[in-house]
Design an enzyme around this catalytic site. Structure first.
Site, short mmCIF file in Angstrom:
data_model
loop_
_atom_site.label_atom_id
_atom_site.label_comp_id
_atom_site.label_asym_id
_atom_site.label_seq_id
_atom_site.Cartn_x
_atom_site.Cartn_y
_atom_site.Cartn_z
N LYS A 1 1.07 -1.11 0.08
CA LYS A 1 0.12 0.50 -0.65
C LYS A 1 1.27 1.19 -0.05
CE LYS A 1 -4.69 -0.75 2.05
NZ LYS A 1 -5.07 -0.76 3.86
N GLU B 1 0.11 -0.43 16.57
CA GLU B 1 -0.15 -1.54 15.87
C GLU B 1 -0.40 -2.69 16.37
OE1 GLU B 1 -1.25 -0.41 12.56
OE2 GLU B 1 -1.54 1.64 12.12
N LYS C 1 0.72 -10.04 9.55
CA LYS C 1 -0.44 -9.09 7.71
C LYS C 1 0.52 -9.73 6.29
CE LYS C 1 0.27 -4.19 5.34
NZ LYS C 1 0.83 -3.53 5.89
N GLU D 1 -7.78 -5.91 -1.36
CA GLU D 1 -8.63 -5.54 -0.03
C GLU D 1 -9.71 -5.62 -1.49
OE1 GLU D 1 -8.95 -1.76 2.01
OE2 GLU D 1 -7.47 -2.26 2.27
N ARG E 1 -8.04 -8.77 3.57
CA ARG E 1 -7.30 -7.59 3.98
C ARG E 1 -7.59 -6.13 4.66
NH1 ARG E 1 -2.10 -5.42 0.77
NH2 ARG E 1 -1.69 -3.66 2.08
N ASN F 1 -8.12 -2.66 9.00
CA ASN F 1 -7.69 -1.12 9.14
C ASN F 1 -8.61 -0.77 10.20
OD1 ASN F 1 -7.02 -0.21 6.78
ND2 ASN F 1 -8.74 -0.86 5.84
N HIS G 1 -8.41 2.27 12.56
CA HIS G 1 -7.58 3.47 11.47
C HIS G 1 -9.01 4.23 10.51
CE1 HIS G 1 -4.21 0.86 12.49
NE2 HIS G 1 -4.08 1.25 11.16
N HIS H 1 0.34 9.02 14.23
CA HIS H 1 -0.47 8.08 14.21
C HIS H 1 -1.05 6.99 14.57
CE1 HIS H 1 -2.16 5.02 11.15
NE2 HIS H 1 -1.14 4.29 11.22
#
Length: 368
Positions: free
Chosen positions: A148, A190, A230, A240, A245, A249, A252, A268
């Protein structure tokens, strides 16, 4: 290489690529390049912080030779570097090269550098190879893997981007030695996400070992566990398209709204921790999450890591930014919620009032 972990990520669109995790793996870049034959002109994107800390080390990693030469693009160490300004600046500089330079890119830095560099690689000459050498815990466990790439617009985060897989990922944990504890915290948010959506044992590991992780002790195990999760998800749903996938998120959508509403003053990792808490409360309100203890455990671990559980941003300001999120499709609200640890669920058509209530749980300024 001591304590080396290797994973191979296999996707349909491009060739499979390897992820090497260990100390000093970046020193073997030259050997990898000899095998991969990506080009003869390496454009290294990095930031001022990394370059100043590792200028001498860089000479060992990026070796000019008859086979290839390297040039550096040293950028500001800020989220605002992921912008149209730096995108066009670098592309215009690349436009001055001749046909003799077969360009490949190296993203040597955190998530901002990886996102910007990967996006440039995806559009320069309709696609050029690139390598990720992530230097933060956050980028090592998350953003450097999966292809990404994106830049931000003034109206929102990651609104212009593409899927473009790297040719190689060198996750050199030696770079984490100079990382301040605040940046380790960023990555831990994360890691908590990975535990909640996919791995109960990982979540429990973080609950028990968060202090040791902040002291940079069991990092190899943590990074490998997150990257493995991941990798497995990306292999099943690279672009996605199947909804698999999308679970990555979790937290997020609201996190990106927080970042945008704060003009990126809130980092973040901090935003993700708040977004996760908000998503858990929305899960509870929707009747999807039955066990409130999971929320309390998550709040407790984030508090112990050192994150604030509330921020001083107006709810409506966050909501306005959230509504622009690319994960809202065809005018429908769409969030990743949680049934239980390891059981995420994608939910559409959630009432705006429910989402606002979830956002109010993390703000001191709930009303307009």
């Amino acid at each position: 290489m001591k304590s080396l972990k290797i994973l191979s990520l296999k996707v349909k669109a491009e060739n499979p690529y390897s992820i090497y995790i260990g100390e000093d793996v970046s020193l073997y870049l030259d050997e990898f390049l000899n095998t991969l034959n990506l080009g003869n002109y390496g454009v290294i994107l990095t930031n001022k912080t990394i370059f100043s800390l590792y200028q001498n080390y860089a000479q060992k990693i990026f070796k000019n030779s008859k086979r290839r030469t390297f040039t550096f693009k040293i950028l500001p160490d800020t989220e605002k570097t992921k912008s149209l300004f730096y995108l066009t600046k670098i592309l215009n500089e690349l436009g001055k090269l001749t046909y003799k330079e077969r360009v490949f890119f190296v993203c040597w830095g955190g998530g901002v550098i990886g996102d910007l560099g990967g996006f440039i690689a995806s559009i320069y000459k309709r696609g050029s190879p690139y390598i990720q050498i992530p230097t933060t815990l956050l980028s090592q466990i998350d953003s450097s893997i999966g292809g990404k790439t994106a830049i931000d617009l003034k109206t929102g985060k990651n609104l212009v981007g593409s899927f473009w897989q790297p040719a190689l990922v060198l996750t050199d944990i030696s770079f984490l030695k100079t990382l301040p504890s605040s940046q380790i915290k960023e990555g831990l948010s994360e890691a908590v996400k990975y535990g909640l959506i996919k791995d109960k044992k990982l979540f429990e590991f973080i609950e028990k070992n968060h202090q040791r992780i902040l002291e940079k002790k069991p990092l190899l195990k943590l990074i490998y566990s997150c990257v493995k999760i991941k990798k497995q998800i990306v292999e099943k749903d690279e672009r996605e398209e199947k909804g698999i996938r999308t679970i990555l998120n979790f937290g997020h959508t609201i996190a990106h709204g927080i970042e945008s509403a704060s003009n990126y003053r809130i980092s973040h990792g901090k935003a993700v921790s708040l977004g996760i808490i908000s998503a858990l409360y929305i899960s509870l309100k929707e009747g999807i999450l039955k066990d409130k203890e999971i929320i309390l455990r998550t709040e407790k671990v984030f508090k112990k890591i050192g994150f604030l559980l509330k921020i001083k941003i107006r709810t409506d300001k966050i909501w306005e930014a959230v509504k622009k999120d690319k994960k809202f499709i065809k005018g429908k609200t769409r969030l990743i919620l949680l049934e239980n640890i390891g059981k995420p669920r994608i939910k559409e058509d959630i009432k705006a009032s429910t989402i606002l209530e979830g956002i109010r749980k993390i703000t001191y300024l709930p009303y307009t």
